[in-house]
Design an enzyme around this catalytic site. Structure first.
Site, PDB file in Angstrom:
ATOM      1  N   GLU A 363      20.696  36.162  -7.743  1.00  0.00           N
ATOM      2  CA  GLU A 363      21.705  37.139  -8.210  1.00  0.00           C
ATOM      3  C   GLU A 363      21.953  38.225  -7.153  1.00  0.00           C
ATOM      4  OE1 GLU A 363      21.846  38.022 -12.326  1.00  0.00           O
ATOM      5  OE2 GLU A 363      20.833  36.157 -12.883  1.00  0.00           O
TER       6      GLU A 363
HETATM    7  C1  LIG Z   1      15.115  29.535  -8.118  1.00  0.00           C
HETATM    8  C2  LIG Z   1      16.541  29.841  -7.869  1.00  0.00           C
HETATM    9  C3  LIG Z   1      17.409  29.942  -8.937  1.00  0.00           C
HETATM   10  C4  LIG Z   1      18.773  30.202  -8.718  1.00  0.00           C
HETATM   11  N1  LIG Z   1      19.628  30.201  -9.788  1.00  0.00           N
HETATM   12  C5  LIG Z   1      20.969  30.260  -9.540  1.00  0.00           C
HETATM   13  C6  LIG Z   1      21.905  30.080 -10.605  1.00  0.00           C
HETATM   14  O1  LIG Z   1      21.540  29.908 -11.773  1.00  0.00           O
HETATM   15  N2  LIG Z   1      23.232  30.092 -10.309  1.00  0.00           N
HETATM   16  C7  LIG Z   1      23.687  30.278  -9.038  1.00  0.00           C
HETATM   17  O2  LIG Z   1      24.894  30.279  -8.847  1.00  0.00           O
HETATM   18  N3  LIG Z   1      22.822  30.461  -8.013  1.00  0.00           N
HETATM   19  C8  LIG Z   1      21.483  30.438  -8.236  1.00  0.00           C
HETATM   20  N4  LIG Z   1      20.591  30.588  -7.195  1.00  0.00           N
HETATM   21  C9  LIG Z   1      21.107  30.788  -5.838  1.00  0.00           C
HETATM   22  C10 LIG Z   1      20.862  32.180  -5.296  1.00  0.00           C
HETATM   23  O3  LIG Z   1      21.669  33.112  -5.973  1.00  0.00           O
HETATM   24  C11 LIG Z   1      21.089  32.154  -3.779  1.00  0.00           C
HETATM   25  O4  LIG Z   1      20.015  31.429  -3.206  1.00  0.00           O
HETATM   26  C12 LIG Z   1      21.185  33.533  -3.169  1.00  0.00           C
HETATM   27  O5  LIG Z   1      22.370  34.176  -3.582  1.00  0.00           O
HETATM   28  C13 LIG Z   1      21.135  33.516  -1.644  1.00  0.00           C
HETATM   29  O6  LIG Z   1      22.022  32.585  -1.110  1.00  0.00           O
HETATM   30  P1  LIG Z   1      21.514  31.535   0.004  1.00  0.00           P
HETATM   31  O7  LIG Z   1      20.284  30.905  -0.531  1.00  0.00           O
HETATM   32  O8  LIG Z   1      22.633  30.677   0.371  1.00  0.00           O
HETATM   33  O9  LIG Z   1      21.070  32.421   1.217  1.00  0.00           O
HETATM   34  P2  LIG Z   1      22.009  32.870   2.427  1.00  0.00           P
HETATM   35  O10 LIG Z   1      23.260  33.452   1.898  1.00  0.00           O
HETATM   36  O11 LIG Z   1      22.107  31.755   3.386  1.00  0.00           O
HETATM   37  O12 LIG Z   1      21.139  34.032   3.061  1.00  0.00           O
HETATM   38  C14 LIG Z   1      20.044  33.799   3.950  1.00  0.00           C
HETATM   39  C15 LIG Z   1      19.536  35.152   4.409  1.00  0.00           C
HETATM   40  O13 LIG Z   1      20.576  35.844   5.122  1.00  0.00           O
HETATM   41  C16 LIG Z   1      20.827  37.097   4.499  1.00  0.00           C
HETATM   42  N5  LIG Z   1      22.238  37.425   4.577  1.00  0.00           N
HETATM   43  C17 LIG Z   1      23.302  36.654   4.251  1.00  0.00           C
HETATM   44  N6  LIG Z   1      24.463  37.320   4.442  1.00  0.00           N
HETATM   45  C18 LIG Z   1      24.119  38.553   4.894  1.00  0.00           C
HETATM   46  C19 LIG Z   1      24.865  39.713   5.274  1.00  0.00           C
HETATM   47  N7  LIG Z   1      26.175  39.746   5.194  1.00  0.00           N
HETATM   48  N8  LIG Z   1      24.180  40.802   5.705  1.00  0.00           N
HETATM   49  C20 LIG Z   1      22.814  40.788   5.751  1.00  0.00           C
HETATM   50  N9  LIG Z   1      22.063  39.712   5.410  1.00  0.00           N
HETATM   51  C21 LIG Z   1      22.710  38.618   4.984  1.00  0.00           C
HETATM   52  C22 LIG Z   1      20.360  36.935   3.066  1.00  0.00           C
HETATM   53  O14 LIG Z   1      20.058  38.182   2.457  1.00  0.00           O
HETATM   54  C23 LIG Z   1      19.132  36.061   3.256  1.00  0.00           C
HETATM   55  O15 LIG Z   1      18.031  36.853   3.636  1.00  0.00           O
HETATM   56  C24 LIG Z   1      19.240  30.394  -7.400  1.00  0.00           C
HETATM   57  C25 LIG Z   1      18.340  30.319  -6.334  1.00  0.00           C
HETATM   58  C26 LIG Z   1      17.028  30.021  -6.552  1.00  0.00           C
HETATM   59  C27 LIG Z   1      16.095  29.906  -5.360  1.00  0.00           C
END
Ligand SMILES: Cc1cc2nc3c(=O)[nH]c(=O)nc-3n(C[C@H](O)[C@H](O)[C@H](O)COP(=O)(O)OP(=O)(O)OC[C@H]3O[C@@H](n4cnc5c(N)ncnc54)[C@H](O)[C@@H]3O)c2cc1C
Length: 380
Positions: A363
């Site tokens: 989230e």
């Molecule tokens: C157990 C689990 C349950 C989940 N449940 C749901 C769900 O029910 N529905 C749903 O839709 N999603 C769900 N998610 C997804 C979750 O919301 C995402 O994993 C999260 O938003 C981060 O996205 P990403 O994994 O693609 O990381 P990325 O966006 O690839 O980020 C990787 C890193 O880069 C950083 N980063 C990215 N952009 C920036 C920026 N502009 N400035 C600074 N830092 C940045 C991030 O903070 C992070 O540290 C779930 C994830 C998990 C692991």
């Protein structure tokens, strides 16, 4: 300023505390180990009205305020964060989203089933290449007149397999960017809709997290939430409230680990005295206590803002950012206070340390919360 909880709020808090002790604690270690979804416990939470806490009773909900919801999330999370995330997604992302932005027909068809726990819901925004950058939706929902055709993949979806109703965000018109995104209600079993394998996770292992695959999935137009192009706004508005639930989850994990560490420190002896008599341990407990209380104030304030009809984008982001950091710091220290026992499963705190980490990721990661907060303070 009144910090007193109402009689009703205290009663709900107690009900959640009792439920967590009596129904979630037994088997929590085994469920985590086996990645077992707490089906029986979800049924019982539904009977207590925890699956549609803020929903209007006319749609089967409990009609409670957001503070009550945060109190329940906190109590459940003290014992089992896997169970509490199921509650959080169903309440703040699915039920709230549908009740606030859904049509009357959608509410009648889906909301009562969700709020009474006859079935649970999932919120499907993230994709392999669209996590933090949620505008980069690759899943498409092409407009075919009276229906949409969805193609694409969603990742890491909580309640991925156990849900029956999915709120799916997808791109309809790429030329309009995020204003060309829609939110659609998809039912399990719709042809072309497949559920991918379960993720093998670090924490909240009792919750089921799956990828979802859409191959030419036909969804009637009446299943679109809001006007054409409202999907991205829907997701952002819904997530702002969801963050209060996750902040309360983080608070609960921290408070649960602290309570265990406090108890243990008064029982465990080293150098001829209880370890709580060593100032290094007592100071750790003092720091934990202060941080948890500060997190609690931020969480309740965000919930209060929502209940008052104030804008809560900033307060919910602050609550989630801070409470998730406190959850991480507190659980690490709780393991430390438990020494070797902290490193084994029987003492619970190692699970809590693993569970805490997700509160800094889903989230909106902590970095994304800082973007929300800095934008908000800089624009004033
Ligand atoms: C157990 C689990 C349950 C989940 N449940 C749901 C769900 O029910 N529905 C749903 O839709 N999603 C769900 N998610 C997804 C979750 O919301 C995402 O994993 C999260 O938003 C981060 O996205 P990403 O994994 O693609 O990381 P990325 O966006 O690839 O980020 C990787 C890193 O880069 C950083 N980063 C990215 N952009 C920036 C920026 N502009 N400035 C600074 N830092 C940045 C991030 O903070 C992070 O540290 C779930 C994830 C998990 C692991």
């Amino acid at each position: 300023m009144d910090f007193t909880l109402s009689e009703e709020q205290l009663m709900i808090q107690q009900a959640a505390r009792d439920f967590a002790q009596n129904e979630l604690l037994p088997g929590v270690i085994e469920r985590d180990d086996a990645q077992k979804f707490p089906s029986e416990q979800v049924k019982k939470m539904a009977e207590l009205g925890f699956m549609g806490m803020m929903v209007d009773p006319k749609y089967g909900g409990s009609g409670l305020d957001t503070i009550s919801y945060a109190l329940v999330m906190e109590e459940l999370s003290k014992i089992d964060a896997s169970a509490s995330v199921i509650v959080s997604v169903n309440n703040s992302l699915v039920c709230w989203g549908l009740e606030t932005f859904g049509s009357e027909v959608q509410k009648e068809k889906y909301l009562s089933r969700l709020s009474t726990g006859q079935c649970i819901g999932a919120f499907c925004l993230s994709e392999p290449e669209a996590g933090s950058d949620a505008t980069s939706q690759k899943t498409t929902a092409l407009d075919k007149g009276d229906h949409y055709i969805i193609n694409g993949t969603k990742n890491w979806i909580t309640n991925g397999n156990s849900a029956e109703i999915y709120l799916v965000i997808a791109q309809t018109d790429i030329s309009k960017g995020h204003k060309g995104i829609n939110a659609l209600i998809v039912e399990k079993g719709t042809p072309g809709f497949e559920i991918g394998p379960k993720e093998n996770k670090l924490g909240i292992r009792g919750s089921d997290t799956h990828s979802l695959i859409f191959n030419d999935v036909k969804v009637p137009k009446e299943n679109r939430i809001g006007e054409d192009g409202f999907g991205f706004k829907f997701a952002m508005k819904t997530l702002a409230g969801g963050r209060i639930g996750i902040a309360a989850q983080a608070l609960g994990i921290a408070a649960g680990a602290y309570e265990m560490a406090l108890k243990y420190s008064k029982e465990r002896k080293a150098f001829g005295t209880e370890i709580s008599n060593h100032q290094a341990i007592a100071f750790k407990l003092a720091d934990m206590h202060v941080q948890i209380e500060a997190a609690r104030h931020l969480v309740y304030k965000a919930a209060w803002d929502k209940d008052q009809g104030n804008n809560y984008d900033l307060s919910s982001a602050m609550a989630k950012l801070y409470a998730s950091q406190v959850a991480m710091d507190t659980t690490i220290e709780a393991v430390q206070i438990h020494g070797g026992n902290g490193f084994v499963k029987d003492y619970h705190v190692e699970r809590m340390m693993r569970d805490a980490k997700i509160t800094q990721i889903y989230e909106g990661t902590s970095e994304i919360q800082k973007i929300v907060i800095s934008r908000s303070i800089l624009k004033n």
